[in-house]
Design an enzyme around this catalytic site. Structure first.
Site, PDB file in Angstrom:
ATOM      1  N   ASP A 213       1.130  -2.238  -6.613  1.00 50.17           N
ATOM      2  CA  ASP A 213       2.210  -3.726  -6.635  1.00 50.17           C
ATOM      3  C   ASP A 213       3.082  -3.794  -5.382  1.00 50.17           C
ATOM      4  OD1 ASP A 213       2.384  -5.724  -9.247  1.00 50.17           O
ATOM      5  OD2 ASP A 213       4.715  -4.503  -8.425  1.00 50.17           O
ATOM      6  N   GLU A 263      -6.626  14.867  -1.235  1.00 48.41           N
ATOM      7  CA  GLU A 263      -6.459  16.462  -2.100  1.00 48.41           C
ATOM      8  C   GLU A 263      -7.415  16.025  -3.053  1.00 48.41           C
ATOM      9  OE1 GLU A 263      -2.382  17.464  -2.193  1.00 48.41           O
ATOM     10  OE2 GLU A 263      -2.826  18.264  -4.424  1.00 48.41           O
TER      11      GLU A 263
HETATM   12  C1  GLC Z   1       2.958  -8.543  -8.887  1.00 50.18           C
HETATM   13  C2  GLC Z   1       2.607  -8.425 -10.268  1.00 50.18           C
HETATM   14  C3  GLC Z   1       3.390  -9.402 -10.983  1.00 50.18           C
HETATM   15  C4  GLC Z   1       4.557  -9.123 -11.013  1.00 50.18           C
HETATM   16  C5  GLC Z   1       5.186  -8.852  -9.537  1.00 50.18           C
HETATM   17  C6  GLC Z   1       6.238  -7.896  -9.616  1.00 50.18           C
HETATM   18  O1  GLC Z   1       2.839  -9.053  -8.075  1.00 50.18           O
HETATM   19  O2  GLC Z   1       1.212  -9.211  -9.083  1.00 50.18           O
HETATM   20  O3  GLC Z   1       2.618 -10.001 -11.341  1.00 50.18           O
HETATM   21  O4  GLC Z   1       5.612 -10.206 -11.637  1.00 50.18           O
HETATM   22  O5  GLC Z   1       4.614  -8.281  -8.986  1.00 50.18           O
HETATM   23  O6  GLC Z   1       6.404  -6.673 -10.101  1.00 50.18           O
END
Ligand code: GLC
Length: 549
Positions: A213, A263
């Site tokens: 993310d 690893e």
């Molecule tokens: C990313 C995710 C989204 C989330 C954001 C904050 O963009 O896809 O759904 O709200 O990150 O974590």
């Protein structure tokens, strides 16, 4: 299968990954929220569809302010979704079916309920506990103004003020999303160490990789200076503030994570995949994230943002191929995900039951995507041709963007409505009916038309198109990894040839046009007469009429 073609080490290069938004996939307990046991029950369906792997949206303990992207414990399962034993059953079942499993890891921020953040709140300004986050004194009289002028992605200031132990207003902490998602301070060594532990915790449980993310986040400019355009992120709803994102140090993190993955590969020969959600201003910057010792892949979102226009599609496809060349990566094509309006609606059908244009275009786009060189990501419901649910009442909306901005513009609940599996009425088999609980977002009546049981029974459905496309993709060496060559086409049509005579053509216009190949196609998104490409239609052929490179 694709994985056999590329082998254990390179399976990810042209894999088709299905994104499971766990809370909306399938509910096994009857509380109206999807869960890991539901995902396990749905695996045969996904196997039949023919995907190589699944990406599970966050299922960790979380107060769910941003549906799990606010993680309170990175090494456990939220009881709403199951427990670690259920996770292990899911892993084993997926691997038995030859389905890879990717987890969603959230390293830019955690939840304000994370023990480290609670420690930070309880500790004094300047303490070691606060150093794991971005705490700073405010500006102005009594420090009542935030430390800088940055705005959060989901609206409002990127700083919130805390109350100190003596009951007085105190320092501020940085959160680039909601106040319930404090940003980690990656300049603190314990943060990196914490994530090493998290990676190994899940790798030891057999996962095949991670979707990362906000992978251009993590580090901020060390001085946290004011931004000349503080609202740029909120306006674009994208990470464009050059002081808050895409700092050079983040590449060291990806080099390190890659080494950790290697690893594990050295031990058992199975390559683990790191695929980043990388939003950066230029394609050149994007390519830096997938250098051979960094992330294996980074989502390429330009196709998703392109309007239904042949020139726009051709431009983004050509650019992606160009930028990826020489990096050692492959392009990850994506048309839908849990943050975006679904293709059927985006391409032209504001309300269900409309002209059918949005559906026709979405079908054509799917065949185009599956014919492109590289990997493809499918978001649950895409294979059912689900339109966006655009008319959810305000009182059921849960997206923090709505909560924080009061605006319905671009809210994300409409693509997250629980899947319809069977029957004529909600809950459409999503939740065991005996329990009587309602799905966490209301499903419209017209979901009946898209239920999986109907889709499987109807050979003209989206589902069959995806399944047929995936089967051909798995069996034809021309598809998957490789290159493409554009063919000369009349205006409104795009066509390219892959490898040994595989041609894909898309007619973006609504009127039929001569097809670039005279034969009956191998597969087409609407029925095609020989030599004719219908309006809003894509088709694949294998031919020896077209010279290849
Ligand atoms: C990313 C995710 C989204 C989330 C954001 C904050 O963009 O896809 O759904 O709200 O990150 O974590």
């Amino acid at each position: 299968m694709i994985s056999q073609r590329n082998g254990a080490r390179r399976w990810w290069r042209d894999a088709v990954i299905y994104q499971v938004y766990v809370r909306s996939f399938l509910d096994s307990t009857g509380d109206g929220i999807g869960d890991l046991a539901g995902v396990r029950a749905g695996l045969p369906y996904l196997k039949k569809l023919g995907v190589d792997g699944i990406w599970l949206s966050p299922f960790y303990p979380s107060p769910q302010h941003d549906h799990g992207y606010d993680v309170a414990d990175y090494c456990d399962v939220d009881p709403v979704f199951g427990d670690l034993a259920e996770f292990e059953r899911l892993m084993a079942a997926a691997h038995r079916l030859g389905i890879k499993v990717l987890l969603d890891i959230v390293p830019n921020h955690c939840s304000s309920e994370h023990p480290y953040f609670r420690d930070a709140l309880a500790a004094a300004p300047g303490s070691a506990a606060r150093a794991r986050f971005h705490f700073a004194d405010g500006r102005g009289p009594d420090g009542a103004e935030p430390p800088n002028n940055w705005h959060a992605m989901f609206g409002g200031p990127a700083w919130s003020r805390v109350t100190e132990a003596d009951g007085r207003p105190g320092q501020w902490y940085l959160h680039m999303f909601t106040p319930e998602q404090p940003d980690w301070n990656w300049r603190h060594p314990e943060v990196a160490a914490h994530f090493d532990h998290v990676l190994r915790f899940w790798l030891d449980r057999g996962v095949d990789g991670f979707r990362i993310d906000v992978a251009a986040g993590l580090y901020k400019h060390p001085d946290l200076p004011d931004s000349p355009d503080p609202e740029a992120d909120a306006r674009a709803r994208d990470s464009v503030n050059p002081l808050a994102w895409n700092q050079p140090e983040v590449h060291d993190v990806w080099r390190h994570w890659r080494a950790v993955c290697e690893e594990y590969t050295t031990r058992d020969g199975r390559e683990r995949l790191l695929v980043g959600e990388v939003s950066v201003p230029t394609a050149r910057e994007h390519a830096r994230y997938v250098r051979p010792d960094e992330l294996h892949q980074a989502f390429f979102f330009d196709l998703l943002s392109a309007p239904w226009d042949p020139d726009a599609f051709r431009k983004v496809i050509s650019e992606a191929m160009q930028d990826i060349a020489g990096t050692g990566s492959t392009v990850t094509w994506v048309l839908n995900n849990h943050d975006q309006v679904r293709t059927v609606t985006r391409y032209g059908e504001p309300v269900p039951g409309g002209s059918g244009l949005g559906s026709a275009r979405a079908r054509a786009a799917a065949l185009l995507m599956l014919a492109l060189p590289g990997a493809a990501y499918i978001y649950q419901g895409e294979e059912l041709g689900l339109p966006e649910v655009v008319d959810l009442p305000d009182d059921v909306l849960t997206d923090p963007i709505f909560r924080r901005t009061g605006s319905r513009a671009r809210i994300r609940d409409g693509c997250r409505v629980p899947l319809p599996w069977s029957g004529q009425a909600s809950p459409f088999g999503f939740t065991p009916q005996a329990e009587g609980a309602k799905p966490w977002l209301p499903q419209p009546e017209w979901f009946a038309e898209h239920a999986t049981d109907r889709a499987l029974a109807d050979t003209r459905s989206f589902w069959h198109l995806y399944r047929d496309g995936l089967q051909l993709r798995a069996s034809l060496p021309q598809l998957g990894e490789g290159s493409l060559r554009w063919l000369d086409t009349p205006p409104g049509v795009l066509a390219f040839v892959r490898g040994d005579g595989l041609v894909c053509a898309v007619n973006f216009g609504t009127a039929p046009t001569p097809a670039p190949v005279r034969d009956v196609p191998l597969l087409s998104s609407t029925p095609c007469e020989p030599g004719v490409l219908g309006g809003s239609t894509a088709a694949w052929w294998i031919t020896d009429d077209i010279a290849t490179d």
